[in-house]
Scaffold this motif. Structure first.
Motif, PDB file in Angstrom:
ATOM      1  N   ARG A 292      61.326 -47.142 -15.655  1.00 18.29           N
ATOM      2  CA  ARG A 292      62.577 -46.417 -15.453  1.00 18.29           C
ATOM      3  C   ARG A 292      62.921 -45.468 -16.603  1.00 18.29           C
ATOM      4  N   ASN A 293      63.169 -44.191 -16.253  1.00 23.01           N
ATOM      5  CA  ASN A 293      63.641 -43.180 -17.222  1.00 23.01           C
ATOM      6  C   ASN A 293      62.869 -43.150 -18.535  1.00 23.01           C
ATOM      7  N   ALA A 294      61.562 -43.371 -18.472  1.00 23.19           N
ATOM      8  CA  ALA A 294      60.807 -43.468 -19.720  1.00 23.19           C
ATOM      9  C   ALA A 294      60.137 -42.159 -20.115  1.00 23.19           C
TER      10      ALA A 294
ATOM     11  N   GLU B 219      60.880 -49.049  -6.784  1.00 17.88           N
ATOM     12  CA  GLU B 219      60.790 -50.111  -7.803  1.00 17.88           C
ATOM     13  C   GLU B 219      59.414 -50.754  -7.958  1.00 17.88           C
TER      14      GLU B 219
ATOM     15  N   VAL C 292      66.055 -39.455 -20.691  1.00 18.25           N
ATOM     16  CA  VAL C 292      65.389 -40.640 -21.265  1.00 18.25           C
ATOM     17  C   VAL C 292      66.258 -41.194 -22.389  1.00 18.25           C
ATOM     18  N   THR C 293      66.447 -42.515 -22.396  1.00 15.69           N
ATOM     19  CA  THR C 293      67.212 -43.119 -23.491  1.00 15.69           C
ATOM     20  C   THR C 293      66.299 -44.034 -24.294  1.00 15.69           C
TER      21      THR C 293
ATOM     22  N   ALA D  85      54.966 -43.738 -21.095  1.00 17.91           N
ATOM     23  CA  ALA D  85      56.141 -44.330 -21.752  1.00 17.91           C
ATOM     24  C   ALA D  85      55.855 -44.596 -23.226  1.00 17.91           C
TER      25      ALA D  85
ATOM     26  N   ALA E  58      62.993 -50.923 -23.359  1.00 15.38           N
ATOM     27  CA  ALA E  58      62.855 -51.813 -22.192  1.00 15.38           C
ATOM     28  C   ALA E  58      61.476 -51.643 -21.560  1.00 15.38           C
ATOM     29  N   ALA E  59      60.981 -50.400 -21.531  1.00 16.96           N
ATOM     30  CA  ALA E  59      59.653 -50.132 -20.950  1.00 16.96           C
ATOM     31  C   ALA E  59      58.573 -50.846 -21.756  1.00 16.96           C
TER      32      ALA E  59
ATOM     33  N   ASP F   4      65.962 -47.336 -22.677  1.00 21.19           N
ATOM     34  CA  ASP F   4      64.952 -47.357 -21.604  1.00 21.19           C
ATOM     35  C   ASP F   4      63.545 -47.441 -22.176  1.00 21.19           C
ATOM     36  N   LEU F   5      63.303 -46.714 -23.258  1.00 21.04           N
ATOM     37  CA  LEU F   5      61.967 -46.738 -23.874  1.00 21.04           C
ATOM     38  C   LEU F   5      61.647 -48.128 -24.424  1.00 21.04           C
TER      39      LEU F   5
END
Ligand code: ZN
Length: 299
Positions: free
Chosen positions: A171-173, A154, A207-208, A194, A214-215, A211-212
């Motif tokens: 995360r997941n970016a 993290e 990747v969602t 990202a 949020a990044a 998530d993008l």
């Protein structure tokens, strides 16, 4: 008249470089971002390398699009300081950011978020240089896969000399392990891949769009003065604004089409994003539509 045109062109080019002075002594592929902080990239779409000089050695952020870039960075470091590269921080797991790790390690310690090493070992291709151009083969001498020695969870902080580097998981970016590197004292953010300016991203199945988005929000909230993207020219938080605008519009249009009963195939044929027709890598659009379709259908 001709001379005036050239002078005007040079002025425009200087303005386009956004006040970031070039680091002439290092070569044309280098830019000075702040005192002791440089970015290397040979072409606009290429990955960026961050070089941060401290009183106790150098910290690199990624290691080059190709190994020719890596060697260029190694030469630049020697010109900047007699001190060694102490840390290499990888912002993702892909080869265009990590293949050059071996040039600096040892002695450099390589760091990325948990999961990076597994992903790199799984994707490793020992024959990757078999069909490479002669200059790449030459630069690949001594190659071996160097995965992170340190995998954090993290968030972690690295202190070298007078500098502080905050490593933040994104995360997941983009890849299986993505790290943004925040220098709070200098207000410089190495954001990773990202959000990349003026370019479609390769949106992989894990990747969602949530998530993008949020990044983009998380990275912008750091309030950086300079944003160095994983690929493309250094800029400002506008890079995140643009990314947010793009994914929001994409999701809006795909959701409307899903609601109108259209299939994934129909959407692929009918969707138009003319506002972004100038962005690089239009061939990545299907992966973008896939992500929007997954979001719109809850799959
Ligand atoms: Zn990548």
């Amino acid at each position: 008249m001709k001379r005036r045109c050239v002078a005007l062109l040079l002025t425009v080019l200087a303005m386009l470089s956004g006040g970031v002075s070039s680091a002439q002594d290092l070569g044309q592929n280098f830019r000075k971002i702040k005192e002791g902080i440089y970015v290397q990239s040979a072409r606009e779409v290429n990955s960026t390398v961050g070089i941060v000089v401290t009183s106790e050695g150098v910290v690199l952020i990624d290691t080059g699009q190709t190994l020719v870039d890596t060697r260029q960075v190694a030469d630049a470091v020697k010109k900047l300081t007699p001190l060694p590269v102490r840390f290499v921080i990888n912002t993702e797991v892909h080869p265009d950011h990590t293949t050059g790790n071996f040039v600096f390690s040892p002695p450099a310690v390589v760091i990325n978020h948990a999961g990076a090493g597994d992903a790199m070992r799984k994707a490793d291709n020992p024959n990757r240089f078999a069909t490479a151009a002669p200059e790449i083969k030459a630069a690949a001498e001594g190659y071996r896969l160097v995965t992170p020695h340190v995998e954090y969870q993290e968030k972690t902080t690295v202190r070298v000399g007078e500098r502080v580097f905050e490593l933040l998981r994104v995360r997941n970016a983009h890849s299986e392990a993505d790290t943004a590197v925040w220098l709070p004292q200098e207000r410089v953010l190495f954001a990773g891949s990202a959000a990349i300016p003026n370019s479609l991203n390769n949106v992989r199945p894990f990747v969602t769009i949530a998530d993008l988005l949020a990044a983009a929000k998380m990275l912008r909230s750091l309030n950086p003065e300079v944003v160095v993207p994983g690929h493309g020219s250094p800029g400002t938080t506008r890079i995140f604004d643009e990314s947010e605008k793009y994914y929001t519009l994409l999701l809006e249009r795909v959701t409307a089409m899903v609601k109108a009963g259209k299939s994934r195939e129909q959407i692929g044929m009918e969707l138009r994003m003319p506002e972004y027709a100038e962005w690089a890598y239009q061939d990545r659009m299907p992966s973008n539509i896939d992500a929007a379709y997954r979001a719109a259908t809850g799959r």
